[in-house]
Design a protein around this motif. Sequence first.
Motif, PDB file in Angstrom:
ATOM      1  N   SER A 124      36.335  40.099  49.284  1.00  0.00           N
ATOM      2  CA  SER A 124      35.415  39.697  50.339  1.00  0.00           C
ATOM      3  C   SER A 124      36.102  39.994  51.667  1.00  0.00           C
ATOM      4  CB  SER A 124      35.070  38.209  50.247  1.00  0.00           C
ATOM      5  OG  SER A 124      36.223  37.424  50.441  1.00  0.00           O
ATOM      6  N   LEU A 125      35.293  40.314  52.653  1.00  0.00           N
ATOM      7  CA  LEU A 125      35.829  40.536  53.985  1.00  0.00           C
ATOM      8  C   LEU A 125      36.504  39.236  54.414  1.00  0.00           C
ATOM      9  CD1 LEU A 125      35.941  42.795  56.036  1.00  0.00           C
ATOM     10  CD2 LEU A 125      33.887  41.877  57.081  1.00  0.00           C
ATOM     11  N   GLY A 126      37.715  39.331  54.879  1.00  0.00           N
ATOM     12  CA  GLY A 126      38.469  38.139  55.241  1.00  0.00           C
ATOM     13  C   GLY A 126      39.454  37.705  54.166  1.00  0.00           C
ATOM     14  N   LEU A 127      39.441  38.387  53.017  1.00  0.00           N
ATOM     15  CA  LEU A 127      40.407  38.052  51.972  1.00  0.00           C
ATOM     16  C   LEU A 127      41.829  38.185  52.512  1.00  0.00           C
ATOM     17  CD1 LEU A 127      41.179  37.406  49.016  1.00  0.00           C
ATOM     18  CD2 LEU A 127      41.097  39.872  48.575  1.00  0.00           C
ATOM     19  N   VAL A 128      42.081  39.271  53.227  1.00  0.00           N
ATOM     20  CA  VAL A 128      43.375  39.442  53.882  1.00  0.00           C
ATOM     21  C   VAL A 128      43.222  38.872  55.289  1.00  0.00           C
ATOM     22  CG1 VAL A 128      45.111  41.077  54.713  1.00  0.00           C
ATOM     23  CG2 VAL A 128      43.959  41.483  52.530  1.00  0.00           C
ATOM     24  N   GLU A 129      43.658  37.644  55.441  1.00  0.00           N
ATOM     25  CA  GLU A 129      43.580  37.015  56.750  1.00  0.00           C
ATOM     26  C   GLU A 129      44.616  37.651  57.662  1.00  0.00           C
ATOM     27  OE1 GLU A 129      43.764  32.743  56.585  1.00  0.00           O
ATOM     28  OE2 GLU A 129      42.559  32.713  54.755  1.00  0.00           O
TER      29      GLU A 129
ATOM     30  N   LEU B  88      53.465  49.949  48.849  1.00  0.00           N
ATOM     31  CA  LEU B  88      52.934  48.723  49.438  1.00  0.00           C
ATOM     32  C   LEU B  88      53.344  47.492  48.637  1.00  0.00           C
ATOM     33  CD1 LEU B  88      49.436  50.082  50.486  1.00  0.00           C
ATOM     34  CD2 LEU B  88      51.249  49.301  52.045  1.00  0.00           C
ATOM     35  N   VAL B  89      53.307  47.595  47.320  1.00  0.00           N
ATOM     36  CA  VAL B  89      53.745  46.484  46.474  1.00  0.00           C
ATOM     37  C   VAL B  89      55.240  46.235  46.684  1.00  0.00           C
ATOM     38  CG1 VAL B  89      54.133  45.784  44.062  1.00  0.00           C
ATOM     39  CG2 VAL B  89      51.901  46.679  44.770  1.00  0.00           C
TER      40      VAL B  89
ATOM     41  N   GLU C  67      49.464  34.848  51.703  1.00  0.00           N
ATOM     42  CA  GLU C  67      48.729  34.948  50.441  1.00  0.00           C
ATOM     43  C   GLU C  67      48.519  36.405  50.047  1.00  0.00           C
ATOM     44  OE1 GLU C  67      47.709  33.036  53.070  1.00  0.00           O
ATOM     45  OE2 GLU C  67      48.167  31.063  52.239  1.00  0.00           O
ATOM     46  N   ALA C  68      48.169  37.250  51.012  1.00  0.00           N
ATOM     47  CA  ALA C  68      47.999  38.680  50.721  1.00  0.00           C
ATOM     48  C   ALA C  68      49.326  39.283  50.296  1.00  0.00           C
ATOM     49  CB  ALA C  68      47.444  39.406  51.939  1.00  0.00           C
ATOM     50  N   ARG C  69      50.389  38.948  51.022  1.00  0.00           N
ATOM     51  CA  ARG C  69      51.735  39.434  50.663  1.00  0.00           C
ATOM     52  C   ARG C  69      52.067  39.045  49.225  1.00  0.00           C
ATOM     53  NH1 ARG C  69      56.210  35.843  52.944  1.00  0.00           N
ATOM     54  NH2 ARG C  69      55.335  34.626  51.234  1.00  0.00           N
ATOM     55  N   ASP C  70      51.823  37.791  48.882  1.00  0.00           N
ATOM     56  CA  ASP C  70      52.205  37.290  47.566  1.00  0.00           C
ATOM     57  C   ASP C  70      51.357  37.882  46.438  1.00  0.00           C
ATOM     58  OD1 ASP C  70      54.175  35.884  48.846  1.00  0.00           O
ATOM     59  OD2 ASP C  70      53.137  33.950  48.739  1.00  0.00           O
ATOM     60  N   MET C  71      50.086  38.154  46.711  1.00  0.00           N
ATOM     61  CA  MET C  71      49.262  38.802  45.680  1.00  0.00           C
ATOM     62  C   MET C  71      49.778  40.201  45.386  1.00  0.00           C
ATOM     63  SD  MET C  71      45.283  37.698  45.977  1.00  0.00           S
ATOM     64  CE  MET C  71      44.996  36.854  47.511  1.00  0.00           C
ATOM     65  N   LEU C  72      50.135  40.938  46.426  1.00  0.00           N
ATOM     66  CA  LEU C  72      50.701  42.273  46.211  1.00  0.00           C
ATOM     67  C   LEU C  72      52.066  42.192  45.544  1.00  0.00           C
ATOM     68  CD1 LEU C  72      49.827  44.112  49.542  1.00  0.00           C
ATOM     69  CD2 LEU C  72      48.903  44.596  47.263  1.00  0.00           C
TER      70      LEU C  72
ATOM     71  N   LEU D 138      42.903  47.888  52.419  1.00  0.00           N
ATOM     72  CA  LEU D 138      44.015  47.144  51.822  1.00  0.00           C
ATOM     73  C   LEU D 138      43.496  45.872  51.166  1.00  0.00           C
ATOM     74  CD1 LEU D 138      47.159  47.065  51.465  1.00  0.00           C
ATOM     75  CD2 LEU D 138      47.142  45.466  53.393  1.00  0.00           C
ATOM     76  N   GLY D 139      42.489  45.285  51.761  1.00  0.00           N
ATOM     77  CA  GLY D 139      41.898  44.074  51.188  1.00  0.00           C
ATOM     78  C   GLY D 139      41.427  44.269  49.762  1.00  0.00           C
ATOM     79  N   GLN D 140      40.897  45.442  49.469  1.00  0.00           N
ATOM     80  CA  GLN D 140      40.444  45.711  48.108  1.00  0.00           C
ATOM     81  C   GLN D 140      41.631  45.867  47.152  1.00  0.00           C
ATOM     82  OE1 GLN D 140      36.725  48.169  47.841  1.00  0.00           O
ATOM     83  NE2 GLN D 140      37.149  48.368  50.034  1.00  0.00           N
ATOM     84  N   LEU D 141      42.719  46.467  47.622  1.00  0.00           N
ATOM     85  CA  LEU D 141      43.929  46.543  46.799  1.00  0.00           C
ATOM     86  C   LEU D 141      44.454  45.136  46.520  1.00  0.00           C
ATOM     87  CD1 LEU D 141      46.196  48.168  45.396  1.00  0.00           C
ATOM     88  CD2 LEU D 141      47.382  48.178  47.617  1.00  0.00           C
ATOM     89  N   VAL D 142      44.459  44.295  47.530  1.00  0.00           N
ATOM     90  CA  VAL D 142      44.916  42.912  47.358  1.00  0.00           C
ATOM     91  C   VAL D 142      44.031  42.185  46.347  1.00  0.00           C
ATOM     92  CG1 VAL D 142      45.163  40.676  48.537  1.00  0.00           C
ATOM     93  CG2 VAL D 142      46.028  42.773  49.609  1.00  0.00           C
ATOM     94  N   ALA D 143      42.726  42.391  46.426  1.00  0.00           N
ATOM     95  CA  ALA D 143      41.811  41.755  45.468  1.00  0.00           C
ATOM     96  C   ALA D 143      42.112  42.208  44.043  1.00  0.00           C
ATOM     97  CB  ALA D 143      40.353  42.073  45.836  1.00  0.00           C
ATOM     98  N   PHE D 144      42.283  43.508  43.846  1.00  0.00           N
ATOM     99  CA  PHE D 144      42.628  44.009  42.507  1.00  0.00           C
ATOM    100  C   PHE D 144      43.959  43.423  42.051  1.00  0.00           C
ATOM    101  CE2 PHE D 144      40.160  48.020  43.801  1.00  0.00           C
ATOM    102  CZ  PHE D 144      38.993  47.604  43.180  1.00  0.00           C
ATOM    103  N   ALA D 145      44.926  43.378  42.955  1.00  0.00           N
ATOM    104  CA  ALA D 145      46.262  42.866  42.608  1.00  0.00           C
ATOM    105  C   ALA D 145      46.207  41.395  42.208  1.00  0.00           C
ATOM    106  CB  ALA D 145      47.218  43.043  43.787  1.00  0.00           C
ATOM    107  N   GLY D 146      45.396  40.616  42.920  1.00  0.00           N
ATOM    108  CA  GLY D 146      45.315  39.183  42.669  1.00  0.00           C
ATOM    109  C   GLY D 146      44.260  38.770  41.676  1.00  0.00           C
ATOM    110  N   HIS D 147      43.556  39.748  41.087  1.00  0.00           N
ATOM    111  CA  HIS D 147      42.477  39.452  40.135  1.00  0.00           C
ATOM    112  C   HIS D 147      41.437  38.516  40.746  1.00  0.00           C
ATOM    113  CE1 HIS D 147      44.629  41.363  36.822  1.00  0.00           C
ATOM    114  NE2 HIS D 147      45.699  40.666  37.148  1.00  0.00           N
ATOM    115  N   VAL D 148      41.061  38.801  41.993  1.00  0.00           N
ATOM    116  CA  VAL D 148      40.040  38.011  42.667  1.00  0.00           C
ATOM    117  C   VAL D 148      38.958  38.943  43.174  1.00  0.00           C
ATOM    118  CG1 VAL D 148      41.669  36.195  43.344  1.00  0.00           C
ATOM    119  CG2 VAL D 148      41.215  38.076  44.923  1.00  0.00           C
TER     120      VAL D 148
END
Length: 182
Positions: free
Chosen positions: A74-79, A162-163, A118-123, A61-71
């Motif tokens: 990294s491990l820990g992106l989704v706290e 998920l979005v 932050e993860a919620r809001d990026m998605l 899911l962290g990778q989906l969040v990264a793609f969604a947030g254009h960031v």
Amino acid sequence: MSPWAPDRSAYVGVFYEYYRAADRASATVQPEHSREIVDGSRGIPEFDVVVTKWIDPEVVLGQLVAFAGHVDYSLGLVETVGLYPPPESAPRSDEEWDALPEGSPYLEGPGIMELSAEARDMLAGVDDARLPVLAEQWAAIEEFSHFTADEDGYILSLTKDLVGLARRAREHDQQLYCWMSL
């Protein structure tokens, strides 16, 4: 059935149920039970839930969040914050771990964690027009490389789910949670 779709009777593995709740107390009601209500008779609240398999919060899911947030991912992106089993009651020594009874949630689960706002809001911030591209990016991650082609559109459907869940959580000023079980 899609090789991507969860089917509890046919596969062995870890299941992740993403859901929204108003607060931690609501999110952890009867933590030993799945958040997915099938028959409504268990006496737990009905959660708005997305059931997945293999979609852990921190890596997949962290990778989906990264793609969604254009960031960058990294491990820990989704706290996450572990809520159940209660971290304050967790064994603190090898002796305490060895003394846990069979069936202890510390050994076998289930577990509940809260995902960061932050993860919620990026998605939640993903534009609908971007969803197909986002799903295509996500389907190409290494963790999905052992699956067959997503010809039935499961990853796009899961991405939309998920979005959508993240949007509803943000709209209602709620957090996202993940219930996981073996």
